[in-house]
Write an enzyme that holds these catalytic residues in place. Structure first.
Site, short mmCIF file in Angstrom:
data_model
loop_
_atom_site.label_atom_id
_atom_site.label_comp_id
_atom_site.label_asym_id
_atom_site.label_seq_id
_atom_site.Cartn_x
_atom_site.Cartn_y
_atom_site.Cartn_z
N HIS A 40 -7.26 8.49 11.50
CA HIS A 40 -6.76 7.10 11.55
C HIS A 40 -5.26 7.01 11.36
O HIS A 40 -4.73 5.93 11.10
CB HIS A 40 -7.49 6.26 10.49
N GLU A 61 -22.30 7.14 -4.98
CA GLU A 61 -23.54 6.40 -4.70
C GLU A 61 -23.99 6.72 -3.27
O GLU A 61 -23.19 7.18 -2.45
CB GLU A 61 -23.32 4.89 -4.88
N CYS A 87 14.86 -0.77 20.93
CA CYS A 87 14.60 -1.41 22.22
C CYS A 87 14.40 -2.92 22.07
O CYS A 87 14.22 -3.63 23.06
CB CYS A 87 13.38 -0.77 22.89
N ARG A 113 0.83 -1.21 0.00
CA ARG A 113 0.00 0.00 0.00
C ARG A 113 0.86 1.26 0.00
O ARG A 113 0.56 2.23 -0.67
CB ARG A 113 -0.95 -0.01 1.21
N GLY A 144 -16.78 11.26 -0.21
CA GLY A 144 -16.22 9.93 -0.47
C GLY A 144 -16.04 9.03 0.73
O GLY A 144 -15.00 8.40 0.87
N CYS A 150 7.76 0.67 23.00
CA CYS A 150 8.12 1.99 23.54
C CYS A 150 7.48 3.11 22.69
O CYS A 150 6.67 2.83 21.81
CB CYS A 150 9.64 2.15 23.62
N ASP A 184 -3.46 8.12 3.67
CA ASP A 184 -2.51 8.26 2.56
C ASP A 184 -1.72 9.57 2.55
O ASP A 184 -0.77 9.72 1.79
CB ASP A 184 -3.23 8.07 1.22
N ASN A 221 -8.57 9.14 5.92
CA ASN A 221 -7.55 8.54 5.05
C ASN A 221 -6.18 8.55 5.72
O ASN A 221 -5.85 9.45 6.48
CB ASN A 221 -7.47 9.30 3.72
N CYS A 251 12.65 -2.20 16.61
CA CYS A 251 13.04 -0.97 17.29
C CYS A 251 14.39 -1.18 18.00
O CYS A 251 14.79 -2.32 18.25
CB CYS A 251 11.95 -0.62 18.30
P1 NAD Z 1 -14.85 3.14 2.25
O1 NAD Z 1 -13.97 2.33 1.33
O2 NAD Z 1 -15.66 2.43 3.26
O3 NAD Z 1 -15.89 3.96 1.33
C1 NAD Z 1 -15.48 4.71 0.21
C2 NAD Z 1 -16.65 5.54 -0.27
O4 NAD Z 1 -16.20 6.38 -1.32
C3 NAD Z 1 -17.82 4.71 -0.81
O5 NAD Z 1 -19.03 5.22 -0.23
C4 NAD Z 1 -17.78 4.96 -2.32
O6 NAD Z 1 -19.07 4.98 -2.90
C5 NAD Z 1 -17.15 6.36 -2.37
N1 NAD Z 1 -16.42 6.66 -3.60
C6 NAD Z 1 -15.66 5.83 -4.36
N2 NAD Z 1 -15.10 6.51 -5.38
C7 NAD Z 1 -15.52 7.79 -5.27
C8 NAD Z 1 -15.27 8.97 -6.03
N3 NAD Z 1 -14.49 8.96 -7.12
N4 NAD Z 1 -15.86 10.12 -5.64
C9 NAD Z 1 -16.67 10.15 -4.54
N5 NAD Z 1 -16.94 9.07 -3.78
C10 NAD Z 1 -16.37 7.90 -4.14
O7 NAD Z 1 -13.92 4.25 2.88
P2 NAD Z 1 -14.08 5.07 4.23
O8 NAD Z 1 -15.50 5.49 4.40
O9 NAD Z 1 -13.01 6.08 4.20
O10 NAD Z 1 -13.78 4.03 5.42
C11 NAD Z 1 -12.84 3.00 5.33
C12 NAD Z 1 -11.61 3.07 6.22
O11 NAD Z 1 -10.55 2.60 5.40
C13 NAD Z 1 -11.18 4.45 6.65
O12 NAD Z 1 -11.16 4.45 8.01
C14 NAD Z 1 -9.75 4.66 6.11
O13 NAD Z 1 -8.83 4.81 7.18
C15 NAD Z 1 -9.38 3.40 5.41
N6 NAD Z 1 -8.93 3.57 4.00
C16 NAD Z 1 -8.09 4.59 3.68
C17 NAD Z 1 -7.70 4.76 2.36
C18 NAD Z 1 -6.79 5.90 2.02
O14 NAD Z 1 -6.08 6.39 2.89
N7 NAD Z 1 -6.81 6.38 0.77
C19 NAD Z 1 -8.18 3.89 1.37
C20 NAD Z 1 -9.04 2.85 1.74
C21 NAD Z 1 -9.42 2.71 3.06
#
Ligand code: NAD
Length: 248
Positions: free
Chosen positions: A121, A217, A152, A72, A189, A132, A106, A104, A150
C-alpha cells in the site's frame, strides 16, 4: 491442542520452510504505538479512514486529508520498531528464500532491517504529484506549511494506495508470485478484509502451503489458518524466535 504445542508446531514449520512468506498488517505496529484501523483500540476510527483515505475525499477536501496524513506522519516519526518487527527482520537473515509482504505504510519494517519486502500500500513518507511523475520522500519533515504543490503546478498527495485505488502492479505481481511458491506464510496482525492484499495468504493455502496466524483475536484469515497463535505479535514472535534458536 495446547498453546505450547502450537508454538512448537509453528516453529518446526518455519524452521523447515524453504520459501517463507511473512504477511503483516497494522497489528504488527500496534505495540510501537501506531493505532490500527479495526479491532480493539482502533483509535483512528474517530477519523473514519474509509472516508478520508479516498481519491474522492482528497478532491473534496485536500486540506483535511493532508492534516490527517501529517498527523499520522508525526505519530509514525516518533515510533520505533517493536520486538515483532525485530523478529521478522531476523527471520529474513536466517531464511535464504524469504519475502515480507506488508500492508503497512509506516516503513517500520525497513527501519528494523528488512530488505526483501513489498510495501503493497506504499509508504506514508512519499508525496507524489497528482499530474506528473514527480515523487519525493519526506521522512525528515515537510518543508511546507500549506498544501504542497509540484513544480508543474499541480497539487501533491500522499503516495499511498487509497480505498478504491488499484495496487501498484509490480508489487502485487511480486507478492502473488512468491505466494504461489511459499510453503509457509506467517500472517501477523491483519484483519484480512482489505483486498486484493488479503489474497496473499489464501494463494499460499491454495498452492498447498501452511498458514500460521498471529493475532490478538480471530480474523477473516483464521478459518484458513493451520495454526492460530492468539496473542500480541511481539510476545508471540519473540517466543517463536526463542524456540527457533533453541532448535538449531
Ligand atoms: P486492521 O486495522 O484492519 O486490522 C488490524 C489487526 O491487527 C486486527 O485484526 C487486530 O485484531 C490485530 N491486532 C491489533 N493489535 C495487535 C497486536 N498487538 N498483535 C497482533 N495483532 C494485533 O489492519 P490491516 O489488516 O492492516 O488493514 C487495514 C489497512 O490500513 C491496511 O491496508 C494498511 O495499509 C492500513 N493501515 C496501516 C497502518 C500502519 O502502517 N501501521 C495502520 C493502520 C492501518
Amino acid at each position: 491442542m495446547q498453546q505450547e504445542d502450537k508454538f512448537i508446531q509453528a516453529t518446526n514449520l518455519i524452521a523447515d520452510a524453504n520459501h517463507l512468506l511473512v504477511f503483516t498488517g497494522a497489528g504488527v505496529s500496534h505495540e510501537s504505538g501506531i493505532p490500527v484501523f479495526r479491532g480493539k483500540n482502533g483509535l483512528w476510527q474517530k477519523y473514519r479512514p474509509e472516508e478520508l483515505a479516498t481519491p474522492d475525499a482528497f478532491r473534496k477536501a485536500p486540506r483535511v486529508v493532508w492534516d490527517w496524513y501529517r498527523y499520522r506522519r508525526a505519530l509514525i516519526r516518533k515510533a520505533n520498531p517493536n520486538p515483532a518487527h525485530i523478529v521478522i527482520a531476523e527471520l529474513e537473515r536466517i531464511k535464504s528464500t524469504f519475502l515480507l509482504v506488508t500492508q503497512n505504510v509506516d516503513g517500520l519494517h525497513r527501519v528494523a532491517g528488512n530488505k526483501k519486502l513489498v510495501e503493497l500500500h506504499g509508504n506514508i513518507f512519499y508525496t507524489k504529484c497528482t499530474a506528473c511523475d514527480n515523487c519525493i520522500y519526506e521522512y525528515e519533515g515537510e518543508n511546507w506549511s500549506d498544501l504542497p504543490y509540484c513544480e508543474c503546478g499541480a497539487l501533491m498527495r500522499p503516495a499511498v494506495v487509497w480505498f478504491g485505488e488499484p495496487l501498484p502492479e509490480a508489487a502485487l505481481t511480486q507478492a502473488f508470485e512468491f505466494a504461489r511458491t511459499a510453503d509457509v506464510v506467517l500472517v501477523v496482525g491483519t484483519s484480512g478484509v482489505v483486498y486484493p492484499a488479503a489474497y496473499v495468504p489464501l494463494i499460499v493455502k491454495q498452492h498447498g502451503g501452511k498458514v500460521i496466524e498471529v493475532n490478538i483475536e480471530p480474523s477473516a484469515i483464521t478459518p484458513h489458518a493451520d495454526i492460530f497463535l492468539q496473542g500480541k505479535a511481539g510476545d508471540v514472535l519473540t517466543h517463536i524466535m526463542k524456540l527457533l534458536t533453541r532448535s538449531k
